[in-house]
Write a protein that holds these residues in place. Sequence first.
Motif, short mmCIF file in Angstrom:
data_model
loop_
_atom_site.label_atom_id
_atom_site.label_comp_id
_atom_site.label_asym_id
_atom_site.label_seq_id
_atom_site.Cartn_x
_atom_site.Cartn_y
_atom_site.Cartn_z
N ASP A 176 -2.31 6.08 2.68
CA ASP A 176 -1.69 7.09 2.13
C ASP A 176 -0.88 7.98 2.98
O ASP A 176 -0.19 8.85 2.10
CB ASP A 176 -3.04 7.90 1.47
CG ASP A 176 -3.98 7.17 0.65
OD1 ASP A 176 -3.46 6.80 -0.52
OD2 ASP A 176 -5.21 6.90 0.94
N GLY A 177 -0.90 7.83 4.24
CA GLY A 177 -0.05 8.56 4.94
C GLY A 177 -0.11 8.39 6.27
O GLY A 177 -0.73 7.25 6.67
N SER A 182 7.50 4.11 8.44
CA SER A 182 6.99 4.49 7.01
C SER A 182 6.83 3.47 6.01
O SER A 182 5.87 3.36 5.18
CB SER A 182 8.22 5.53 6.32
OG SER A 182 8.06 6.78 7.53
N ASP A 183 7.66 2.27 5.97
CA ASP A 183 7.83 1.25 5.05
C ASP A 183 6.85 0.36 5.09
O ASP A 183 6.14 0.25 4.25
CB ASP A 183 9.13 0.56 5.13
CG ASP A 183 10.35 1.16 4.60
OD1 ASP A 183 10.25 2.11 3.98
OD2 ASP A 183 11.50 0.70 4.97
N HIS A 213 -4.83 8.06 6.64
CA HIS A 213 -3.57 7.91 7.16
C HIS A 213 -3.81 7.18 8.40
O HIS A 213 -4.79 6.81 8.83
CB HIS A 213 -3.12 9.29 7.82
CG HIS A 213 -2.98 10.52 6.62
ND1 HIS A 213 -4.18 10.68 5.93
CD2 HIS A 213 -1.98 10.96 6.13
CE1 HIS A 213 -3.63 11.81 5.04
NE2 HIS A 213 -2.37 11.68 5.21
N ARG A 220 3.41 2.31 3.99
CA ARG A 220 2.96 2.11 2.74
C ARG A 220 2.65 0.63 2.34
O ARG A 220 1.82 0.72 1.43
CB ARG A 220 4.41 2.63 2.07
CG ARG A 220 4.50 2.57 0.39
CD ARG A 220 3.89 3.73 -0.07
NE ARG A 220 2.58 3.29 -0.22
CZ ARG A 220 1.66 4.52 -0.68
NH1 ARG A 220 2.11 5.87 -1.03
NH2 ARG A 220 0.56 4.41 -0.75
N GLU A 221 3.19 -0.25 2.78
CA GLU A 221 3.07 -1.76 2.59
C GLU A 221 1.62 -1.95 2.78
O GLU A 221 0.94 -2.91 2.02
CB GLU A 221 4.01 -2.69 3.14
CG GLU A 221 5.50 -2.71 2.69
CD GLU A 221 6.19 -3.50 3.42
OE1 GLU A 221 5.89 -4.16 4.25
OE2 GLU A 221 7.61 -3.40 3.18
N ALA A 226 9.73 6.60 1.73
CA ALA A 226 8.91 5.35 1.45
C ALA A 226 7.60 5.89 0.40
O ALA A 226 6.77 4.90 0.41
CB ALA A 226 8.23 4.93 2.68
N GLY A 227 7.73 7.15 -0.05
CA GLY A 227 6.82 7.39 -0.94
C GLY A 227 5.49 8.10 -0.26
O GLY A 227 4.36 8.10 -1.07
N LEU A 228 5.65 8.37 0.74
CA LEU A 228 4.64 9.30 1.62
C LEU A 228 4.90 10.69 1.70
O LEU A 228 5.96 10.87 2.00
CB LEU A 228 4.24 8.45 2.88
CG LEU A 228 4.22 7.01 3.04
CD1 LEU A 228 4.27 6.31 4.58
CD2 LEU A 228 2.86 6.85 2.52
#
Length: 317
Positions: A67-68, A58-59, A43, A62-63, A98-100
């Motif tokens: 992982d978090g 968050s975006d 993270h 992720r990019e 954002a997938g986290l």
Amino acid sequence: MRDSQFSRRAFIKNTTALAAIPFLSPELLKAENKTSQEFPKIHIFSKHLQFLDYEAMSDVVREMGFDGIDLTVRPKGHVLPERVEDDLPKAAEAMRKAGLSPSLFCTAVESAVNAQDVRLLQTASKLGFQYYRMNWYRYPENQTQPAALSSFSQKIGGLSKLNKKLNLVGCYQNHAGLLIGSSMWEVFQLLSRADTQSMGSQYDIRHAVVEGGLSWQNGLRLIRPHIKTVILKDFQWSDRTGKWAAQNVPLGQGMVDWLTYFKLLKQYNVQVPFCLHLEYPLGGAESGSSKINVSPTTVYEAMKRDLAKAKELWEKA
């Protein structure tokens, strides 16, 4: 003569065969003993991204390949404690979008009987967070150090009971300086009355080396059964104004012996979430500023560089 030749040939043949057995080869022995653990989930500390709102943070996280996020839910943090019921759900939703998955958060929580602390932990639990860092304690002037450690260990024991009810894991970070917990023995004592499943250590190798010098491995060995999360950051000793001080530097450029450290984590089978900190100069991002004086790209590149270095060192260890 024939018997002599046969014996010599048999000896050479058998010796050659034995030499080919892998466990007799030092190189193969080393490779066989080397564990192949995958790099843990890592993270990024949101303290360094407080110039961004929840969605933008968050975006970009992720990019960058993290992982978090280890979200600051504390005074001057991404989420203020007094607004936790309003703002923490927004932060959690932005992460999920954002997938986290919300998992780590950093607090100033100190007690299971403080109403604001309890409300904060209850809210985080409902949103699916799992691990949090609590506040540090300080030695009172009117109390002996052993007595203070005993008193604070009772507080942490109370927090661990609350954590168990809420399905959370609290962590006390070792931190260089005069706060309680600069020594791993202090952290060990603080955790002596806690439920080991719901309260443990947030192990910080930077601070451990600052305080432990050449003995940091003893401290790691002591606290390893209690490690719940791990912080990654580096430092070097510097004499800038006629006085030596610990100066934070990019990962791999300082005094932390990363190869030995990562080898020990693998050997001890410490499989917990990692969190990357960048506390060297980054235009204010290193100290949690909401307005930075460098390009955001500069901060992102530093984060990606340290992330790549951490993975490289893990593979080498």
